[in-house]
Design an enzyme around this catalytic site. Sequence first.
Site, short mmCIF file in Angstrom:
data_model
loop_
_atom_site.label_atom_id
_atom_site.label_comp_id
_atom_site.label_asym_id
_atom_site.label_seq_id
_atom_site.Cartn_x
_atom_site.Cartn_y
_atom_site.Cartn_z
N ILE A 136 62.96 -8.49 42.29
CA ILE A 136 62.94 -7.78 43.56
C ILE A 136 62.08 -8.50 44.60
O ILE A 136 62.38 -8.44 45.81
CB ILE A 136 62.47 -6.32 43.35
CG1 ILE A 136 62.68 -5.48 44.62
CG2 ILE A 136 61.03 -6.29 42.89
CD1 ILE A 136 64.12 -5.30 45.02
N TYR A 137 61.05 -9.18 44.15
CA TYR A 137 60.23 -9.94 45.10
C TYR A 137 61.05 -11.04 45.75
O TYR A 137 61.10 -11.17 46.99
CB TYR A 137 59.02 -10.54 44.38
CG TYR A 137 58.21 -11.49 45.24
CD1 TYR A 137 57.57 -11.03 46.39
CD2 TYR A 137 58.10 -12.83 44.90
CE1 TYR A 137 56.84 -11.91 47.19
CE2 TYR A 137 57.36 -13.70 45.68
CZ TYR A 137 56.73 -13.24 46.83
OH TYR A 137 56.02 -14.10 47.61
N ASP A 138 61.71 -11.85 44.92
CA ASP A 138 62.56 -12.93 45.45
C ASP A 138 63.64 -12.38 46.37
O ASP A 138 63.90 -12.92 47.45
CB ASP A 138 63.23 -13.69 44.31
CG ASP A 138 62.24 -14.36 43.36
OD1 ASP A 138 61.05 -14.41 43.69
OD2 ASP A 138 62.69 -14.83 42.30
#
Length: 276
Positions: A136-138
């Site tokens: 989810i960060y990427d």
Amino acid sequence: MGRVVITGSSGIVGSAVAAELHASGWTVLGWDARPGRWTDHVGDLRDPALRARALAGADAVVHAAALHAPHVGRVPDEDFRSVNVEATAALLDQAVRCGVRRFVYTSSTSVYGHALVPRDRAVWVDETLDPLPRDIYDETKLAAETLVRAHEALSPVVLRIARCFPEPRPIRAAHRLHRGVDPRDVAQAHRMAVDRAGVDGVFTIAGPVVFTRSDVEELWRDAAAVLGRRAPELVAVFERNGWPVPERIDRVYDSSAATAKLGYRPVHGAASVAAA
């Protein structure tokens, strides 16, 4: 020069960028959820009243605030979308309303995700490598990049910065050979991105690299041999400090596009870790 707003101004990157821009003559106003040396506005990035107050009269914005990789699994995915994507969209809209002329977005080399996984050679990482987000960060950093790049009126620049958080010195020195960067070099890149209003685009920001693209197969098989040939002085630094010389290198971050277009020249490599 003029007035620059820096989000995330109490963090490692944001505070280094604030100090660099202040030293170069910019009037710096920082914004962070936490107090800090360079932070004038303390509050949530999603607060519309604070957003309007912070950006009033700004000539440039450096957007470094975000939820980061260590937050993955610790905070809900909806928070990542809210902070990293929706708040960035709102910040961009406010920047347009306030007449901001330059918007620099601090992204991460993490957006390359699964594309960083080597097969039979080290991965050469530059702007031509297609990102393949893995978490989810990427995903949210890449989505924010897309929003930023769509705002052409803001002359946007995206800086995908390499690994620069605190680590034990042997690990930090090894990473600086091929996938790390010093916060001071990150700050230099941001200053150049803010100053060079005629340049836009996406740039990979890493430390000084001694390798070439022709080394990728041997770096995966015998990195120590390549280092001995390309930079024997760095091998000597590792040996003097009792640090293991990497036997295998899985990726190399290449900042040559930033050097060519922004004038970025990183200077704080593995040797500077030993000298610190």
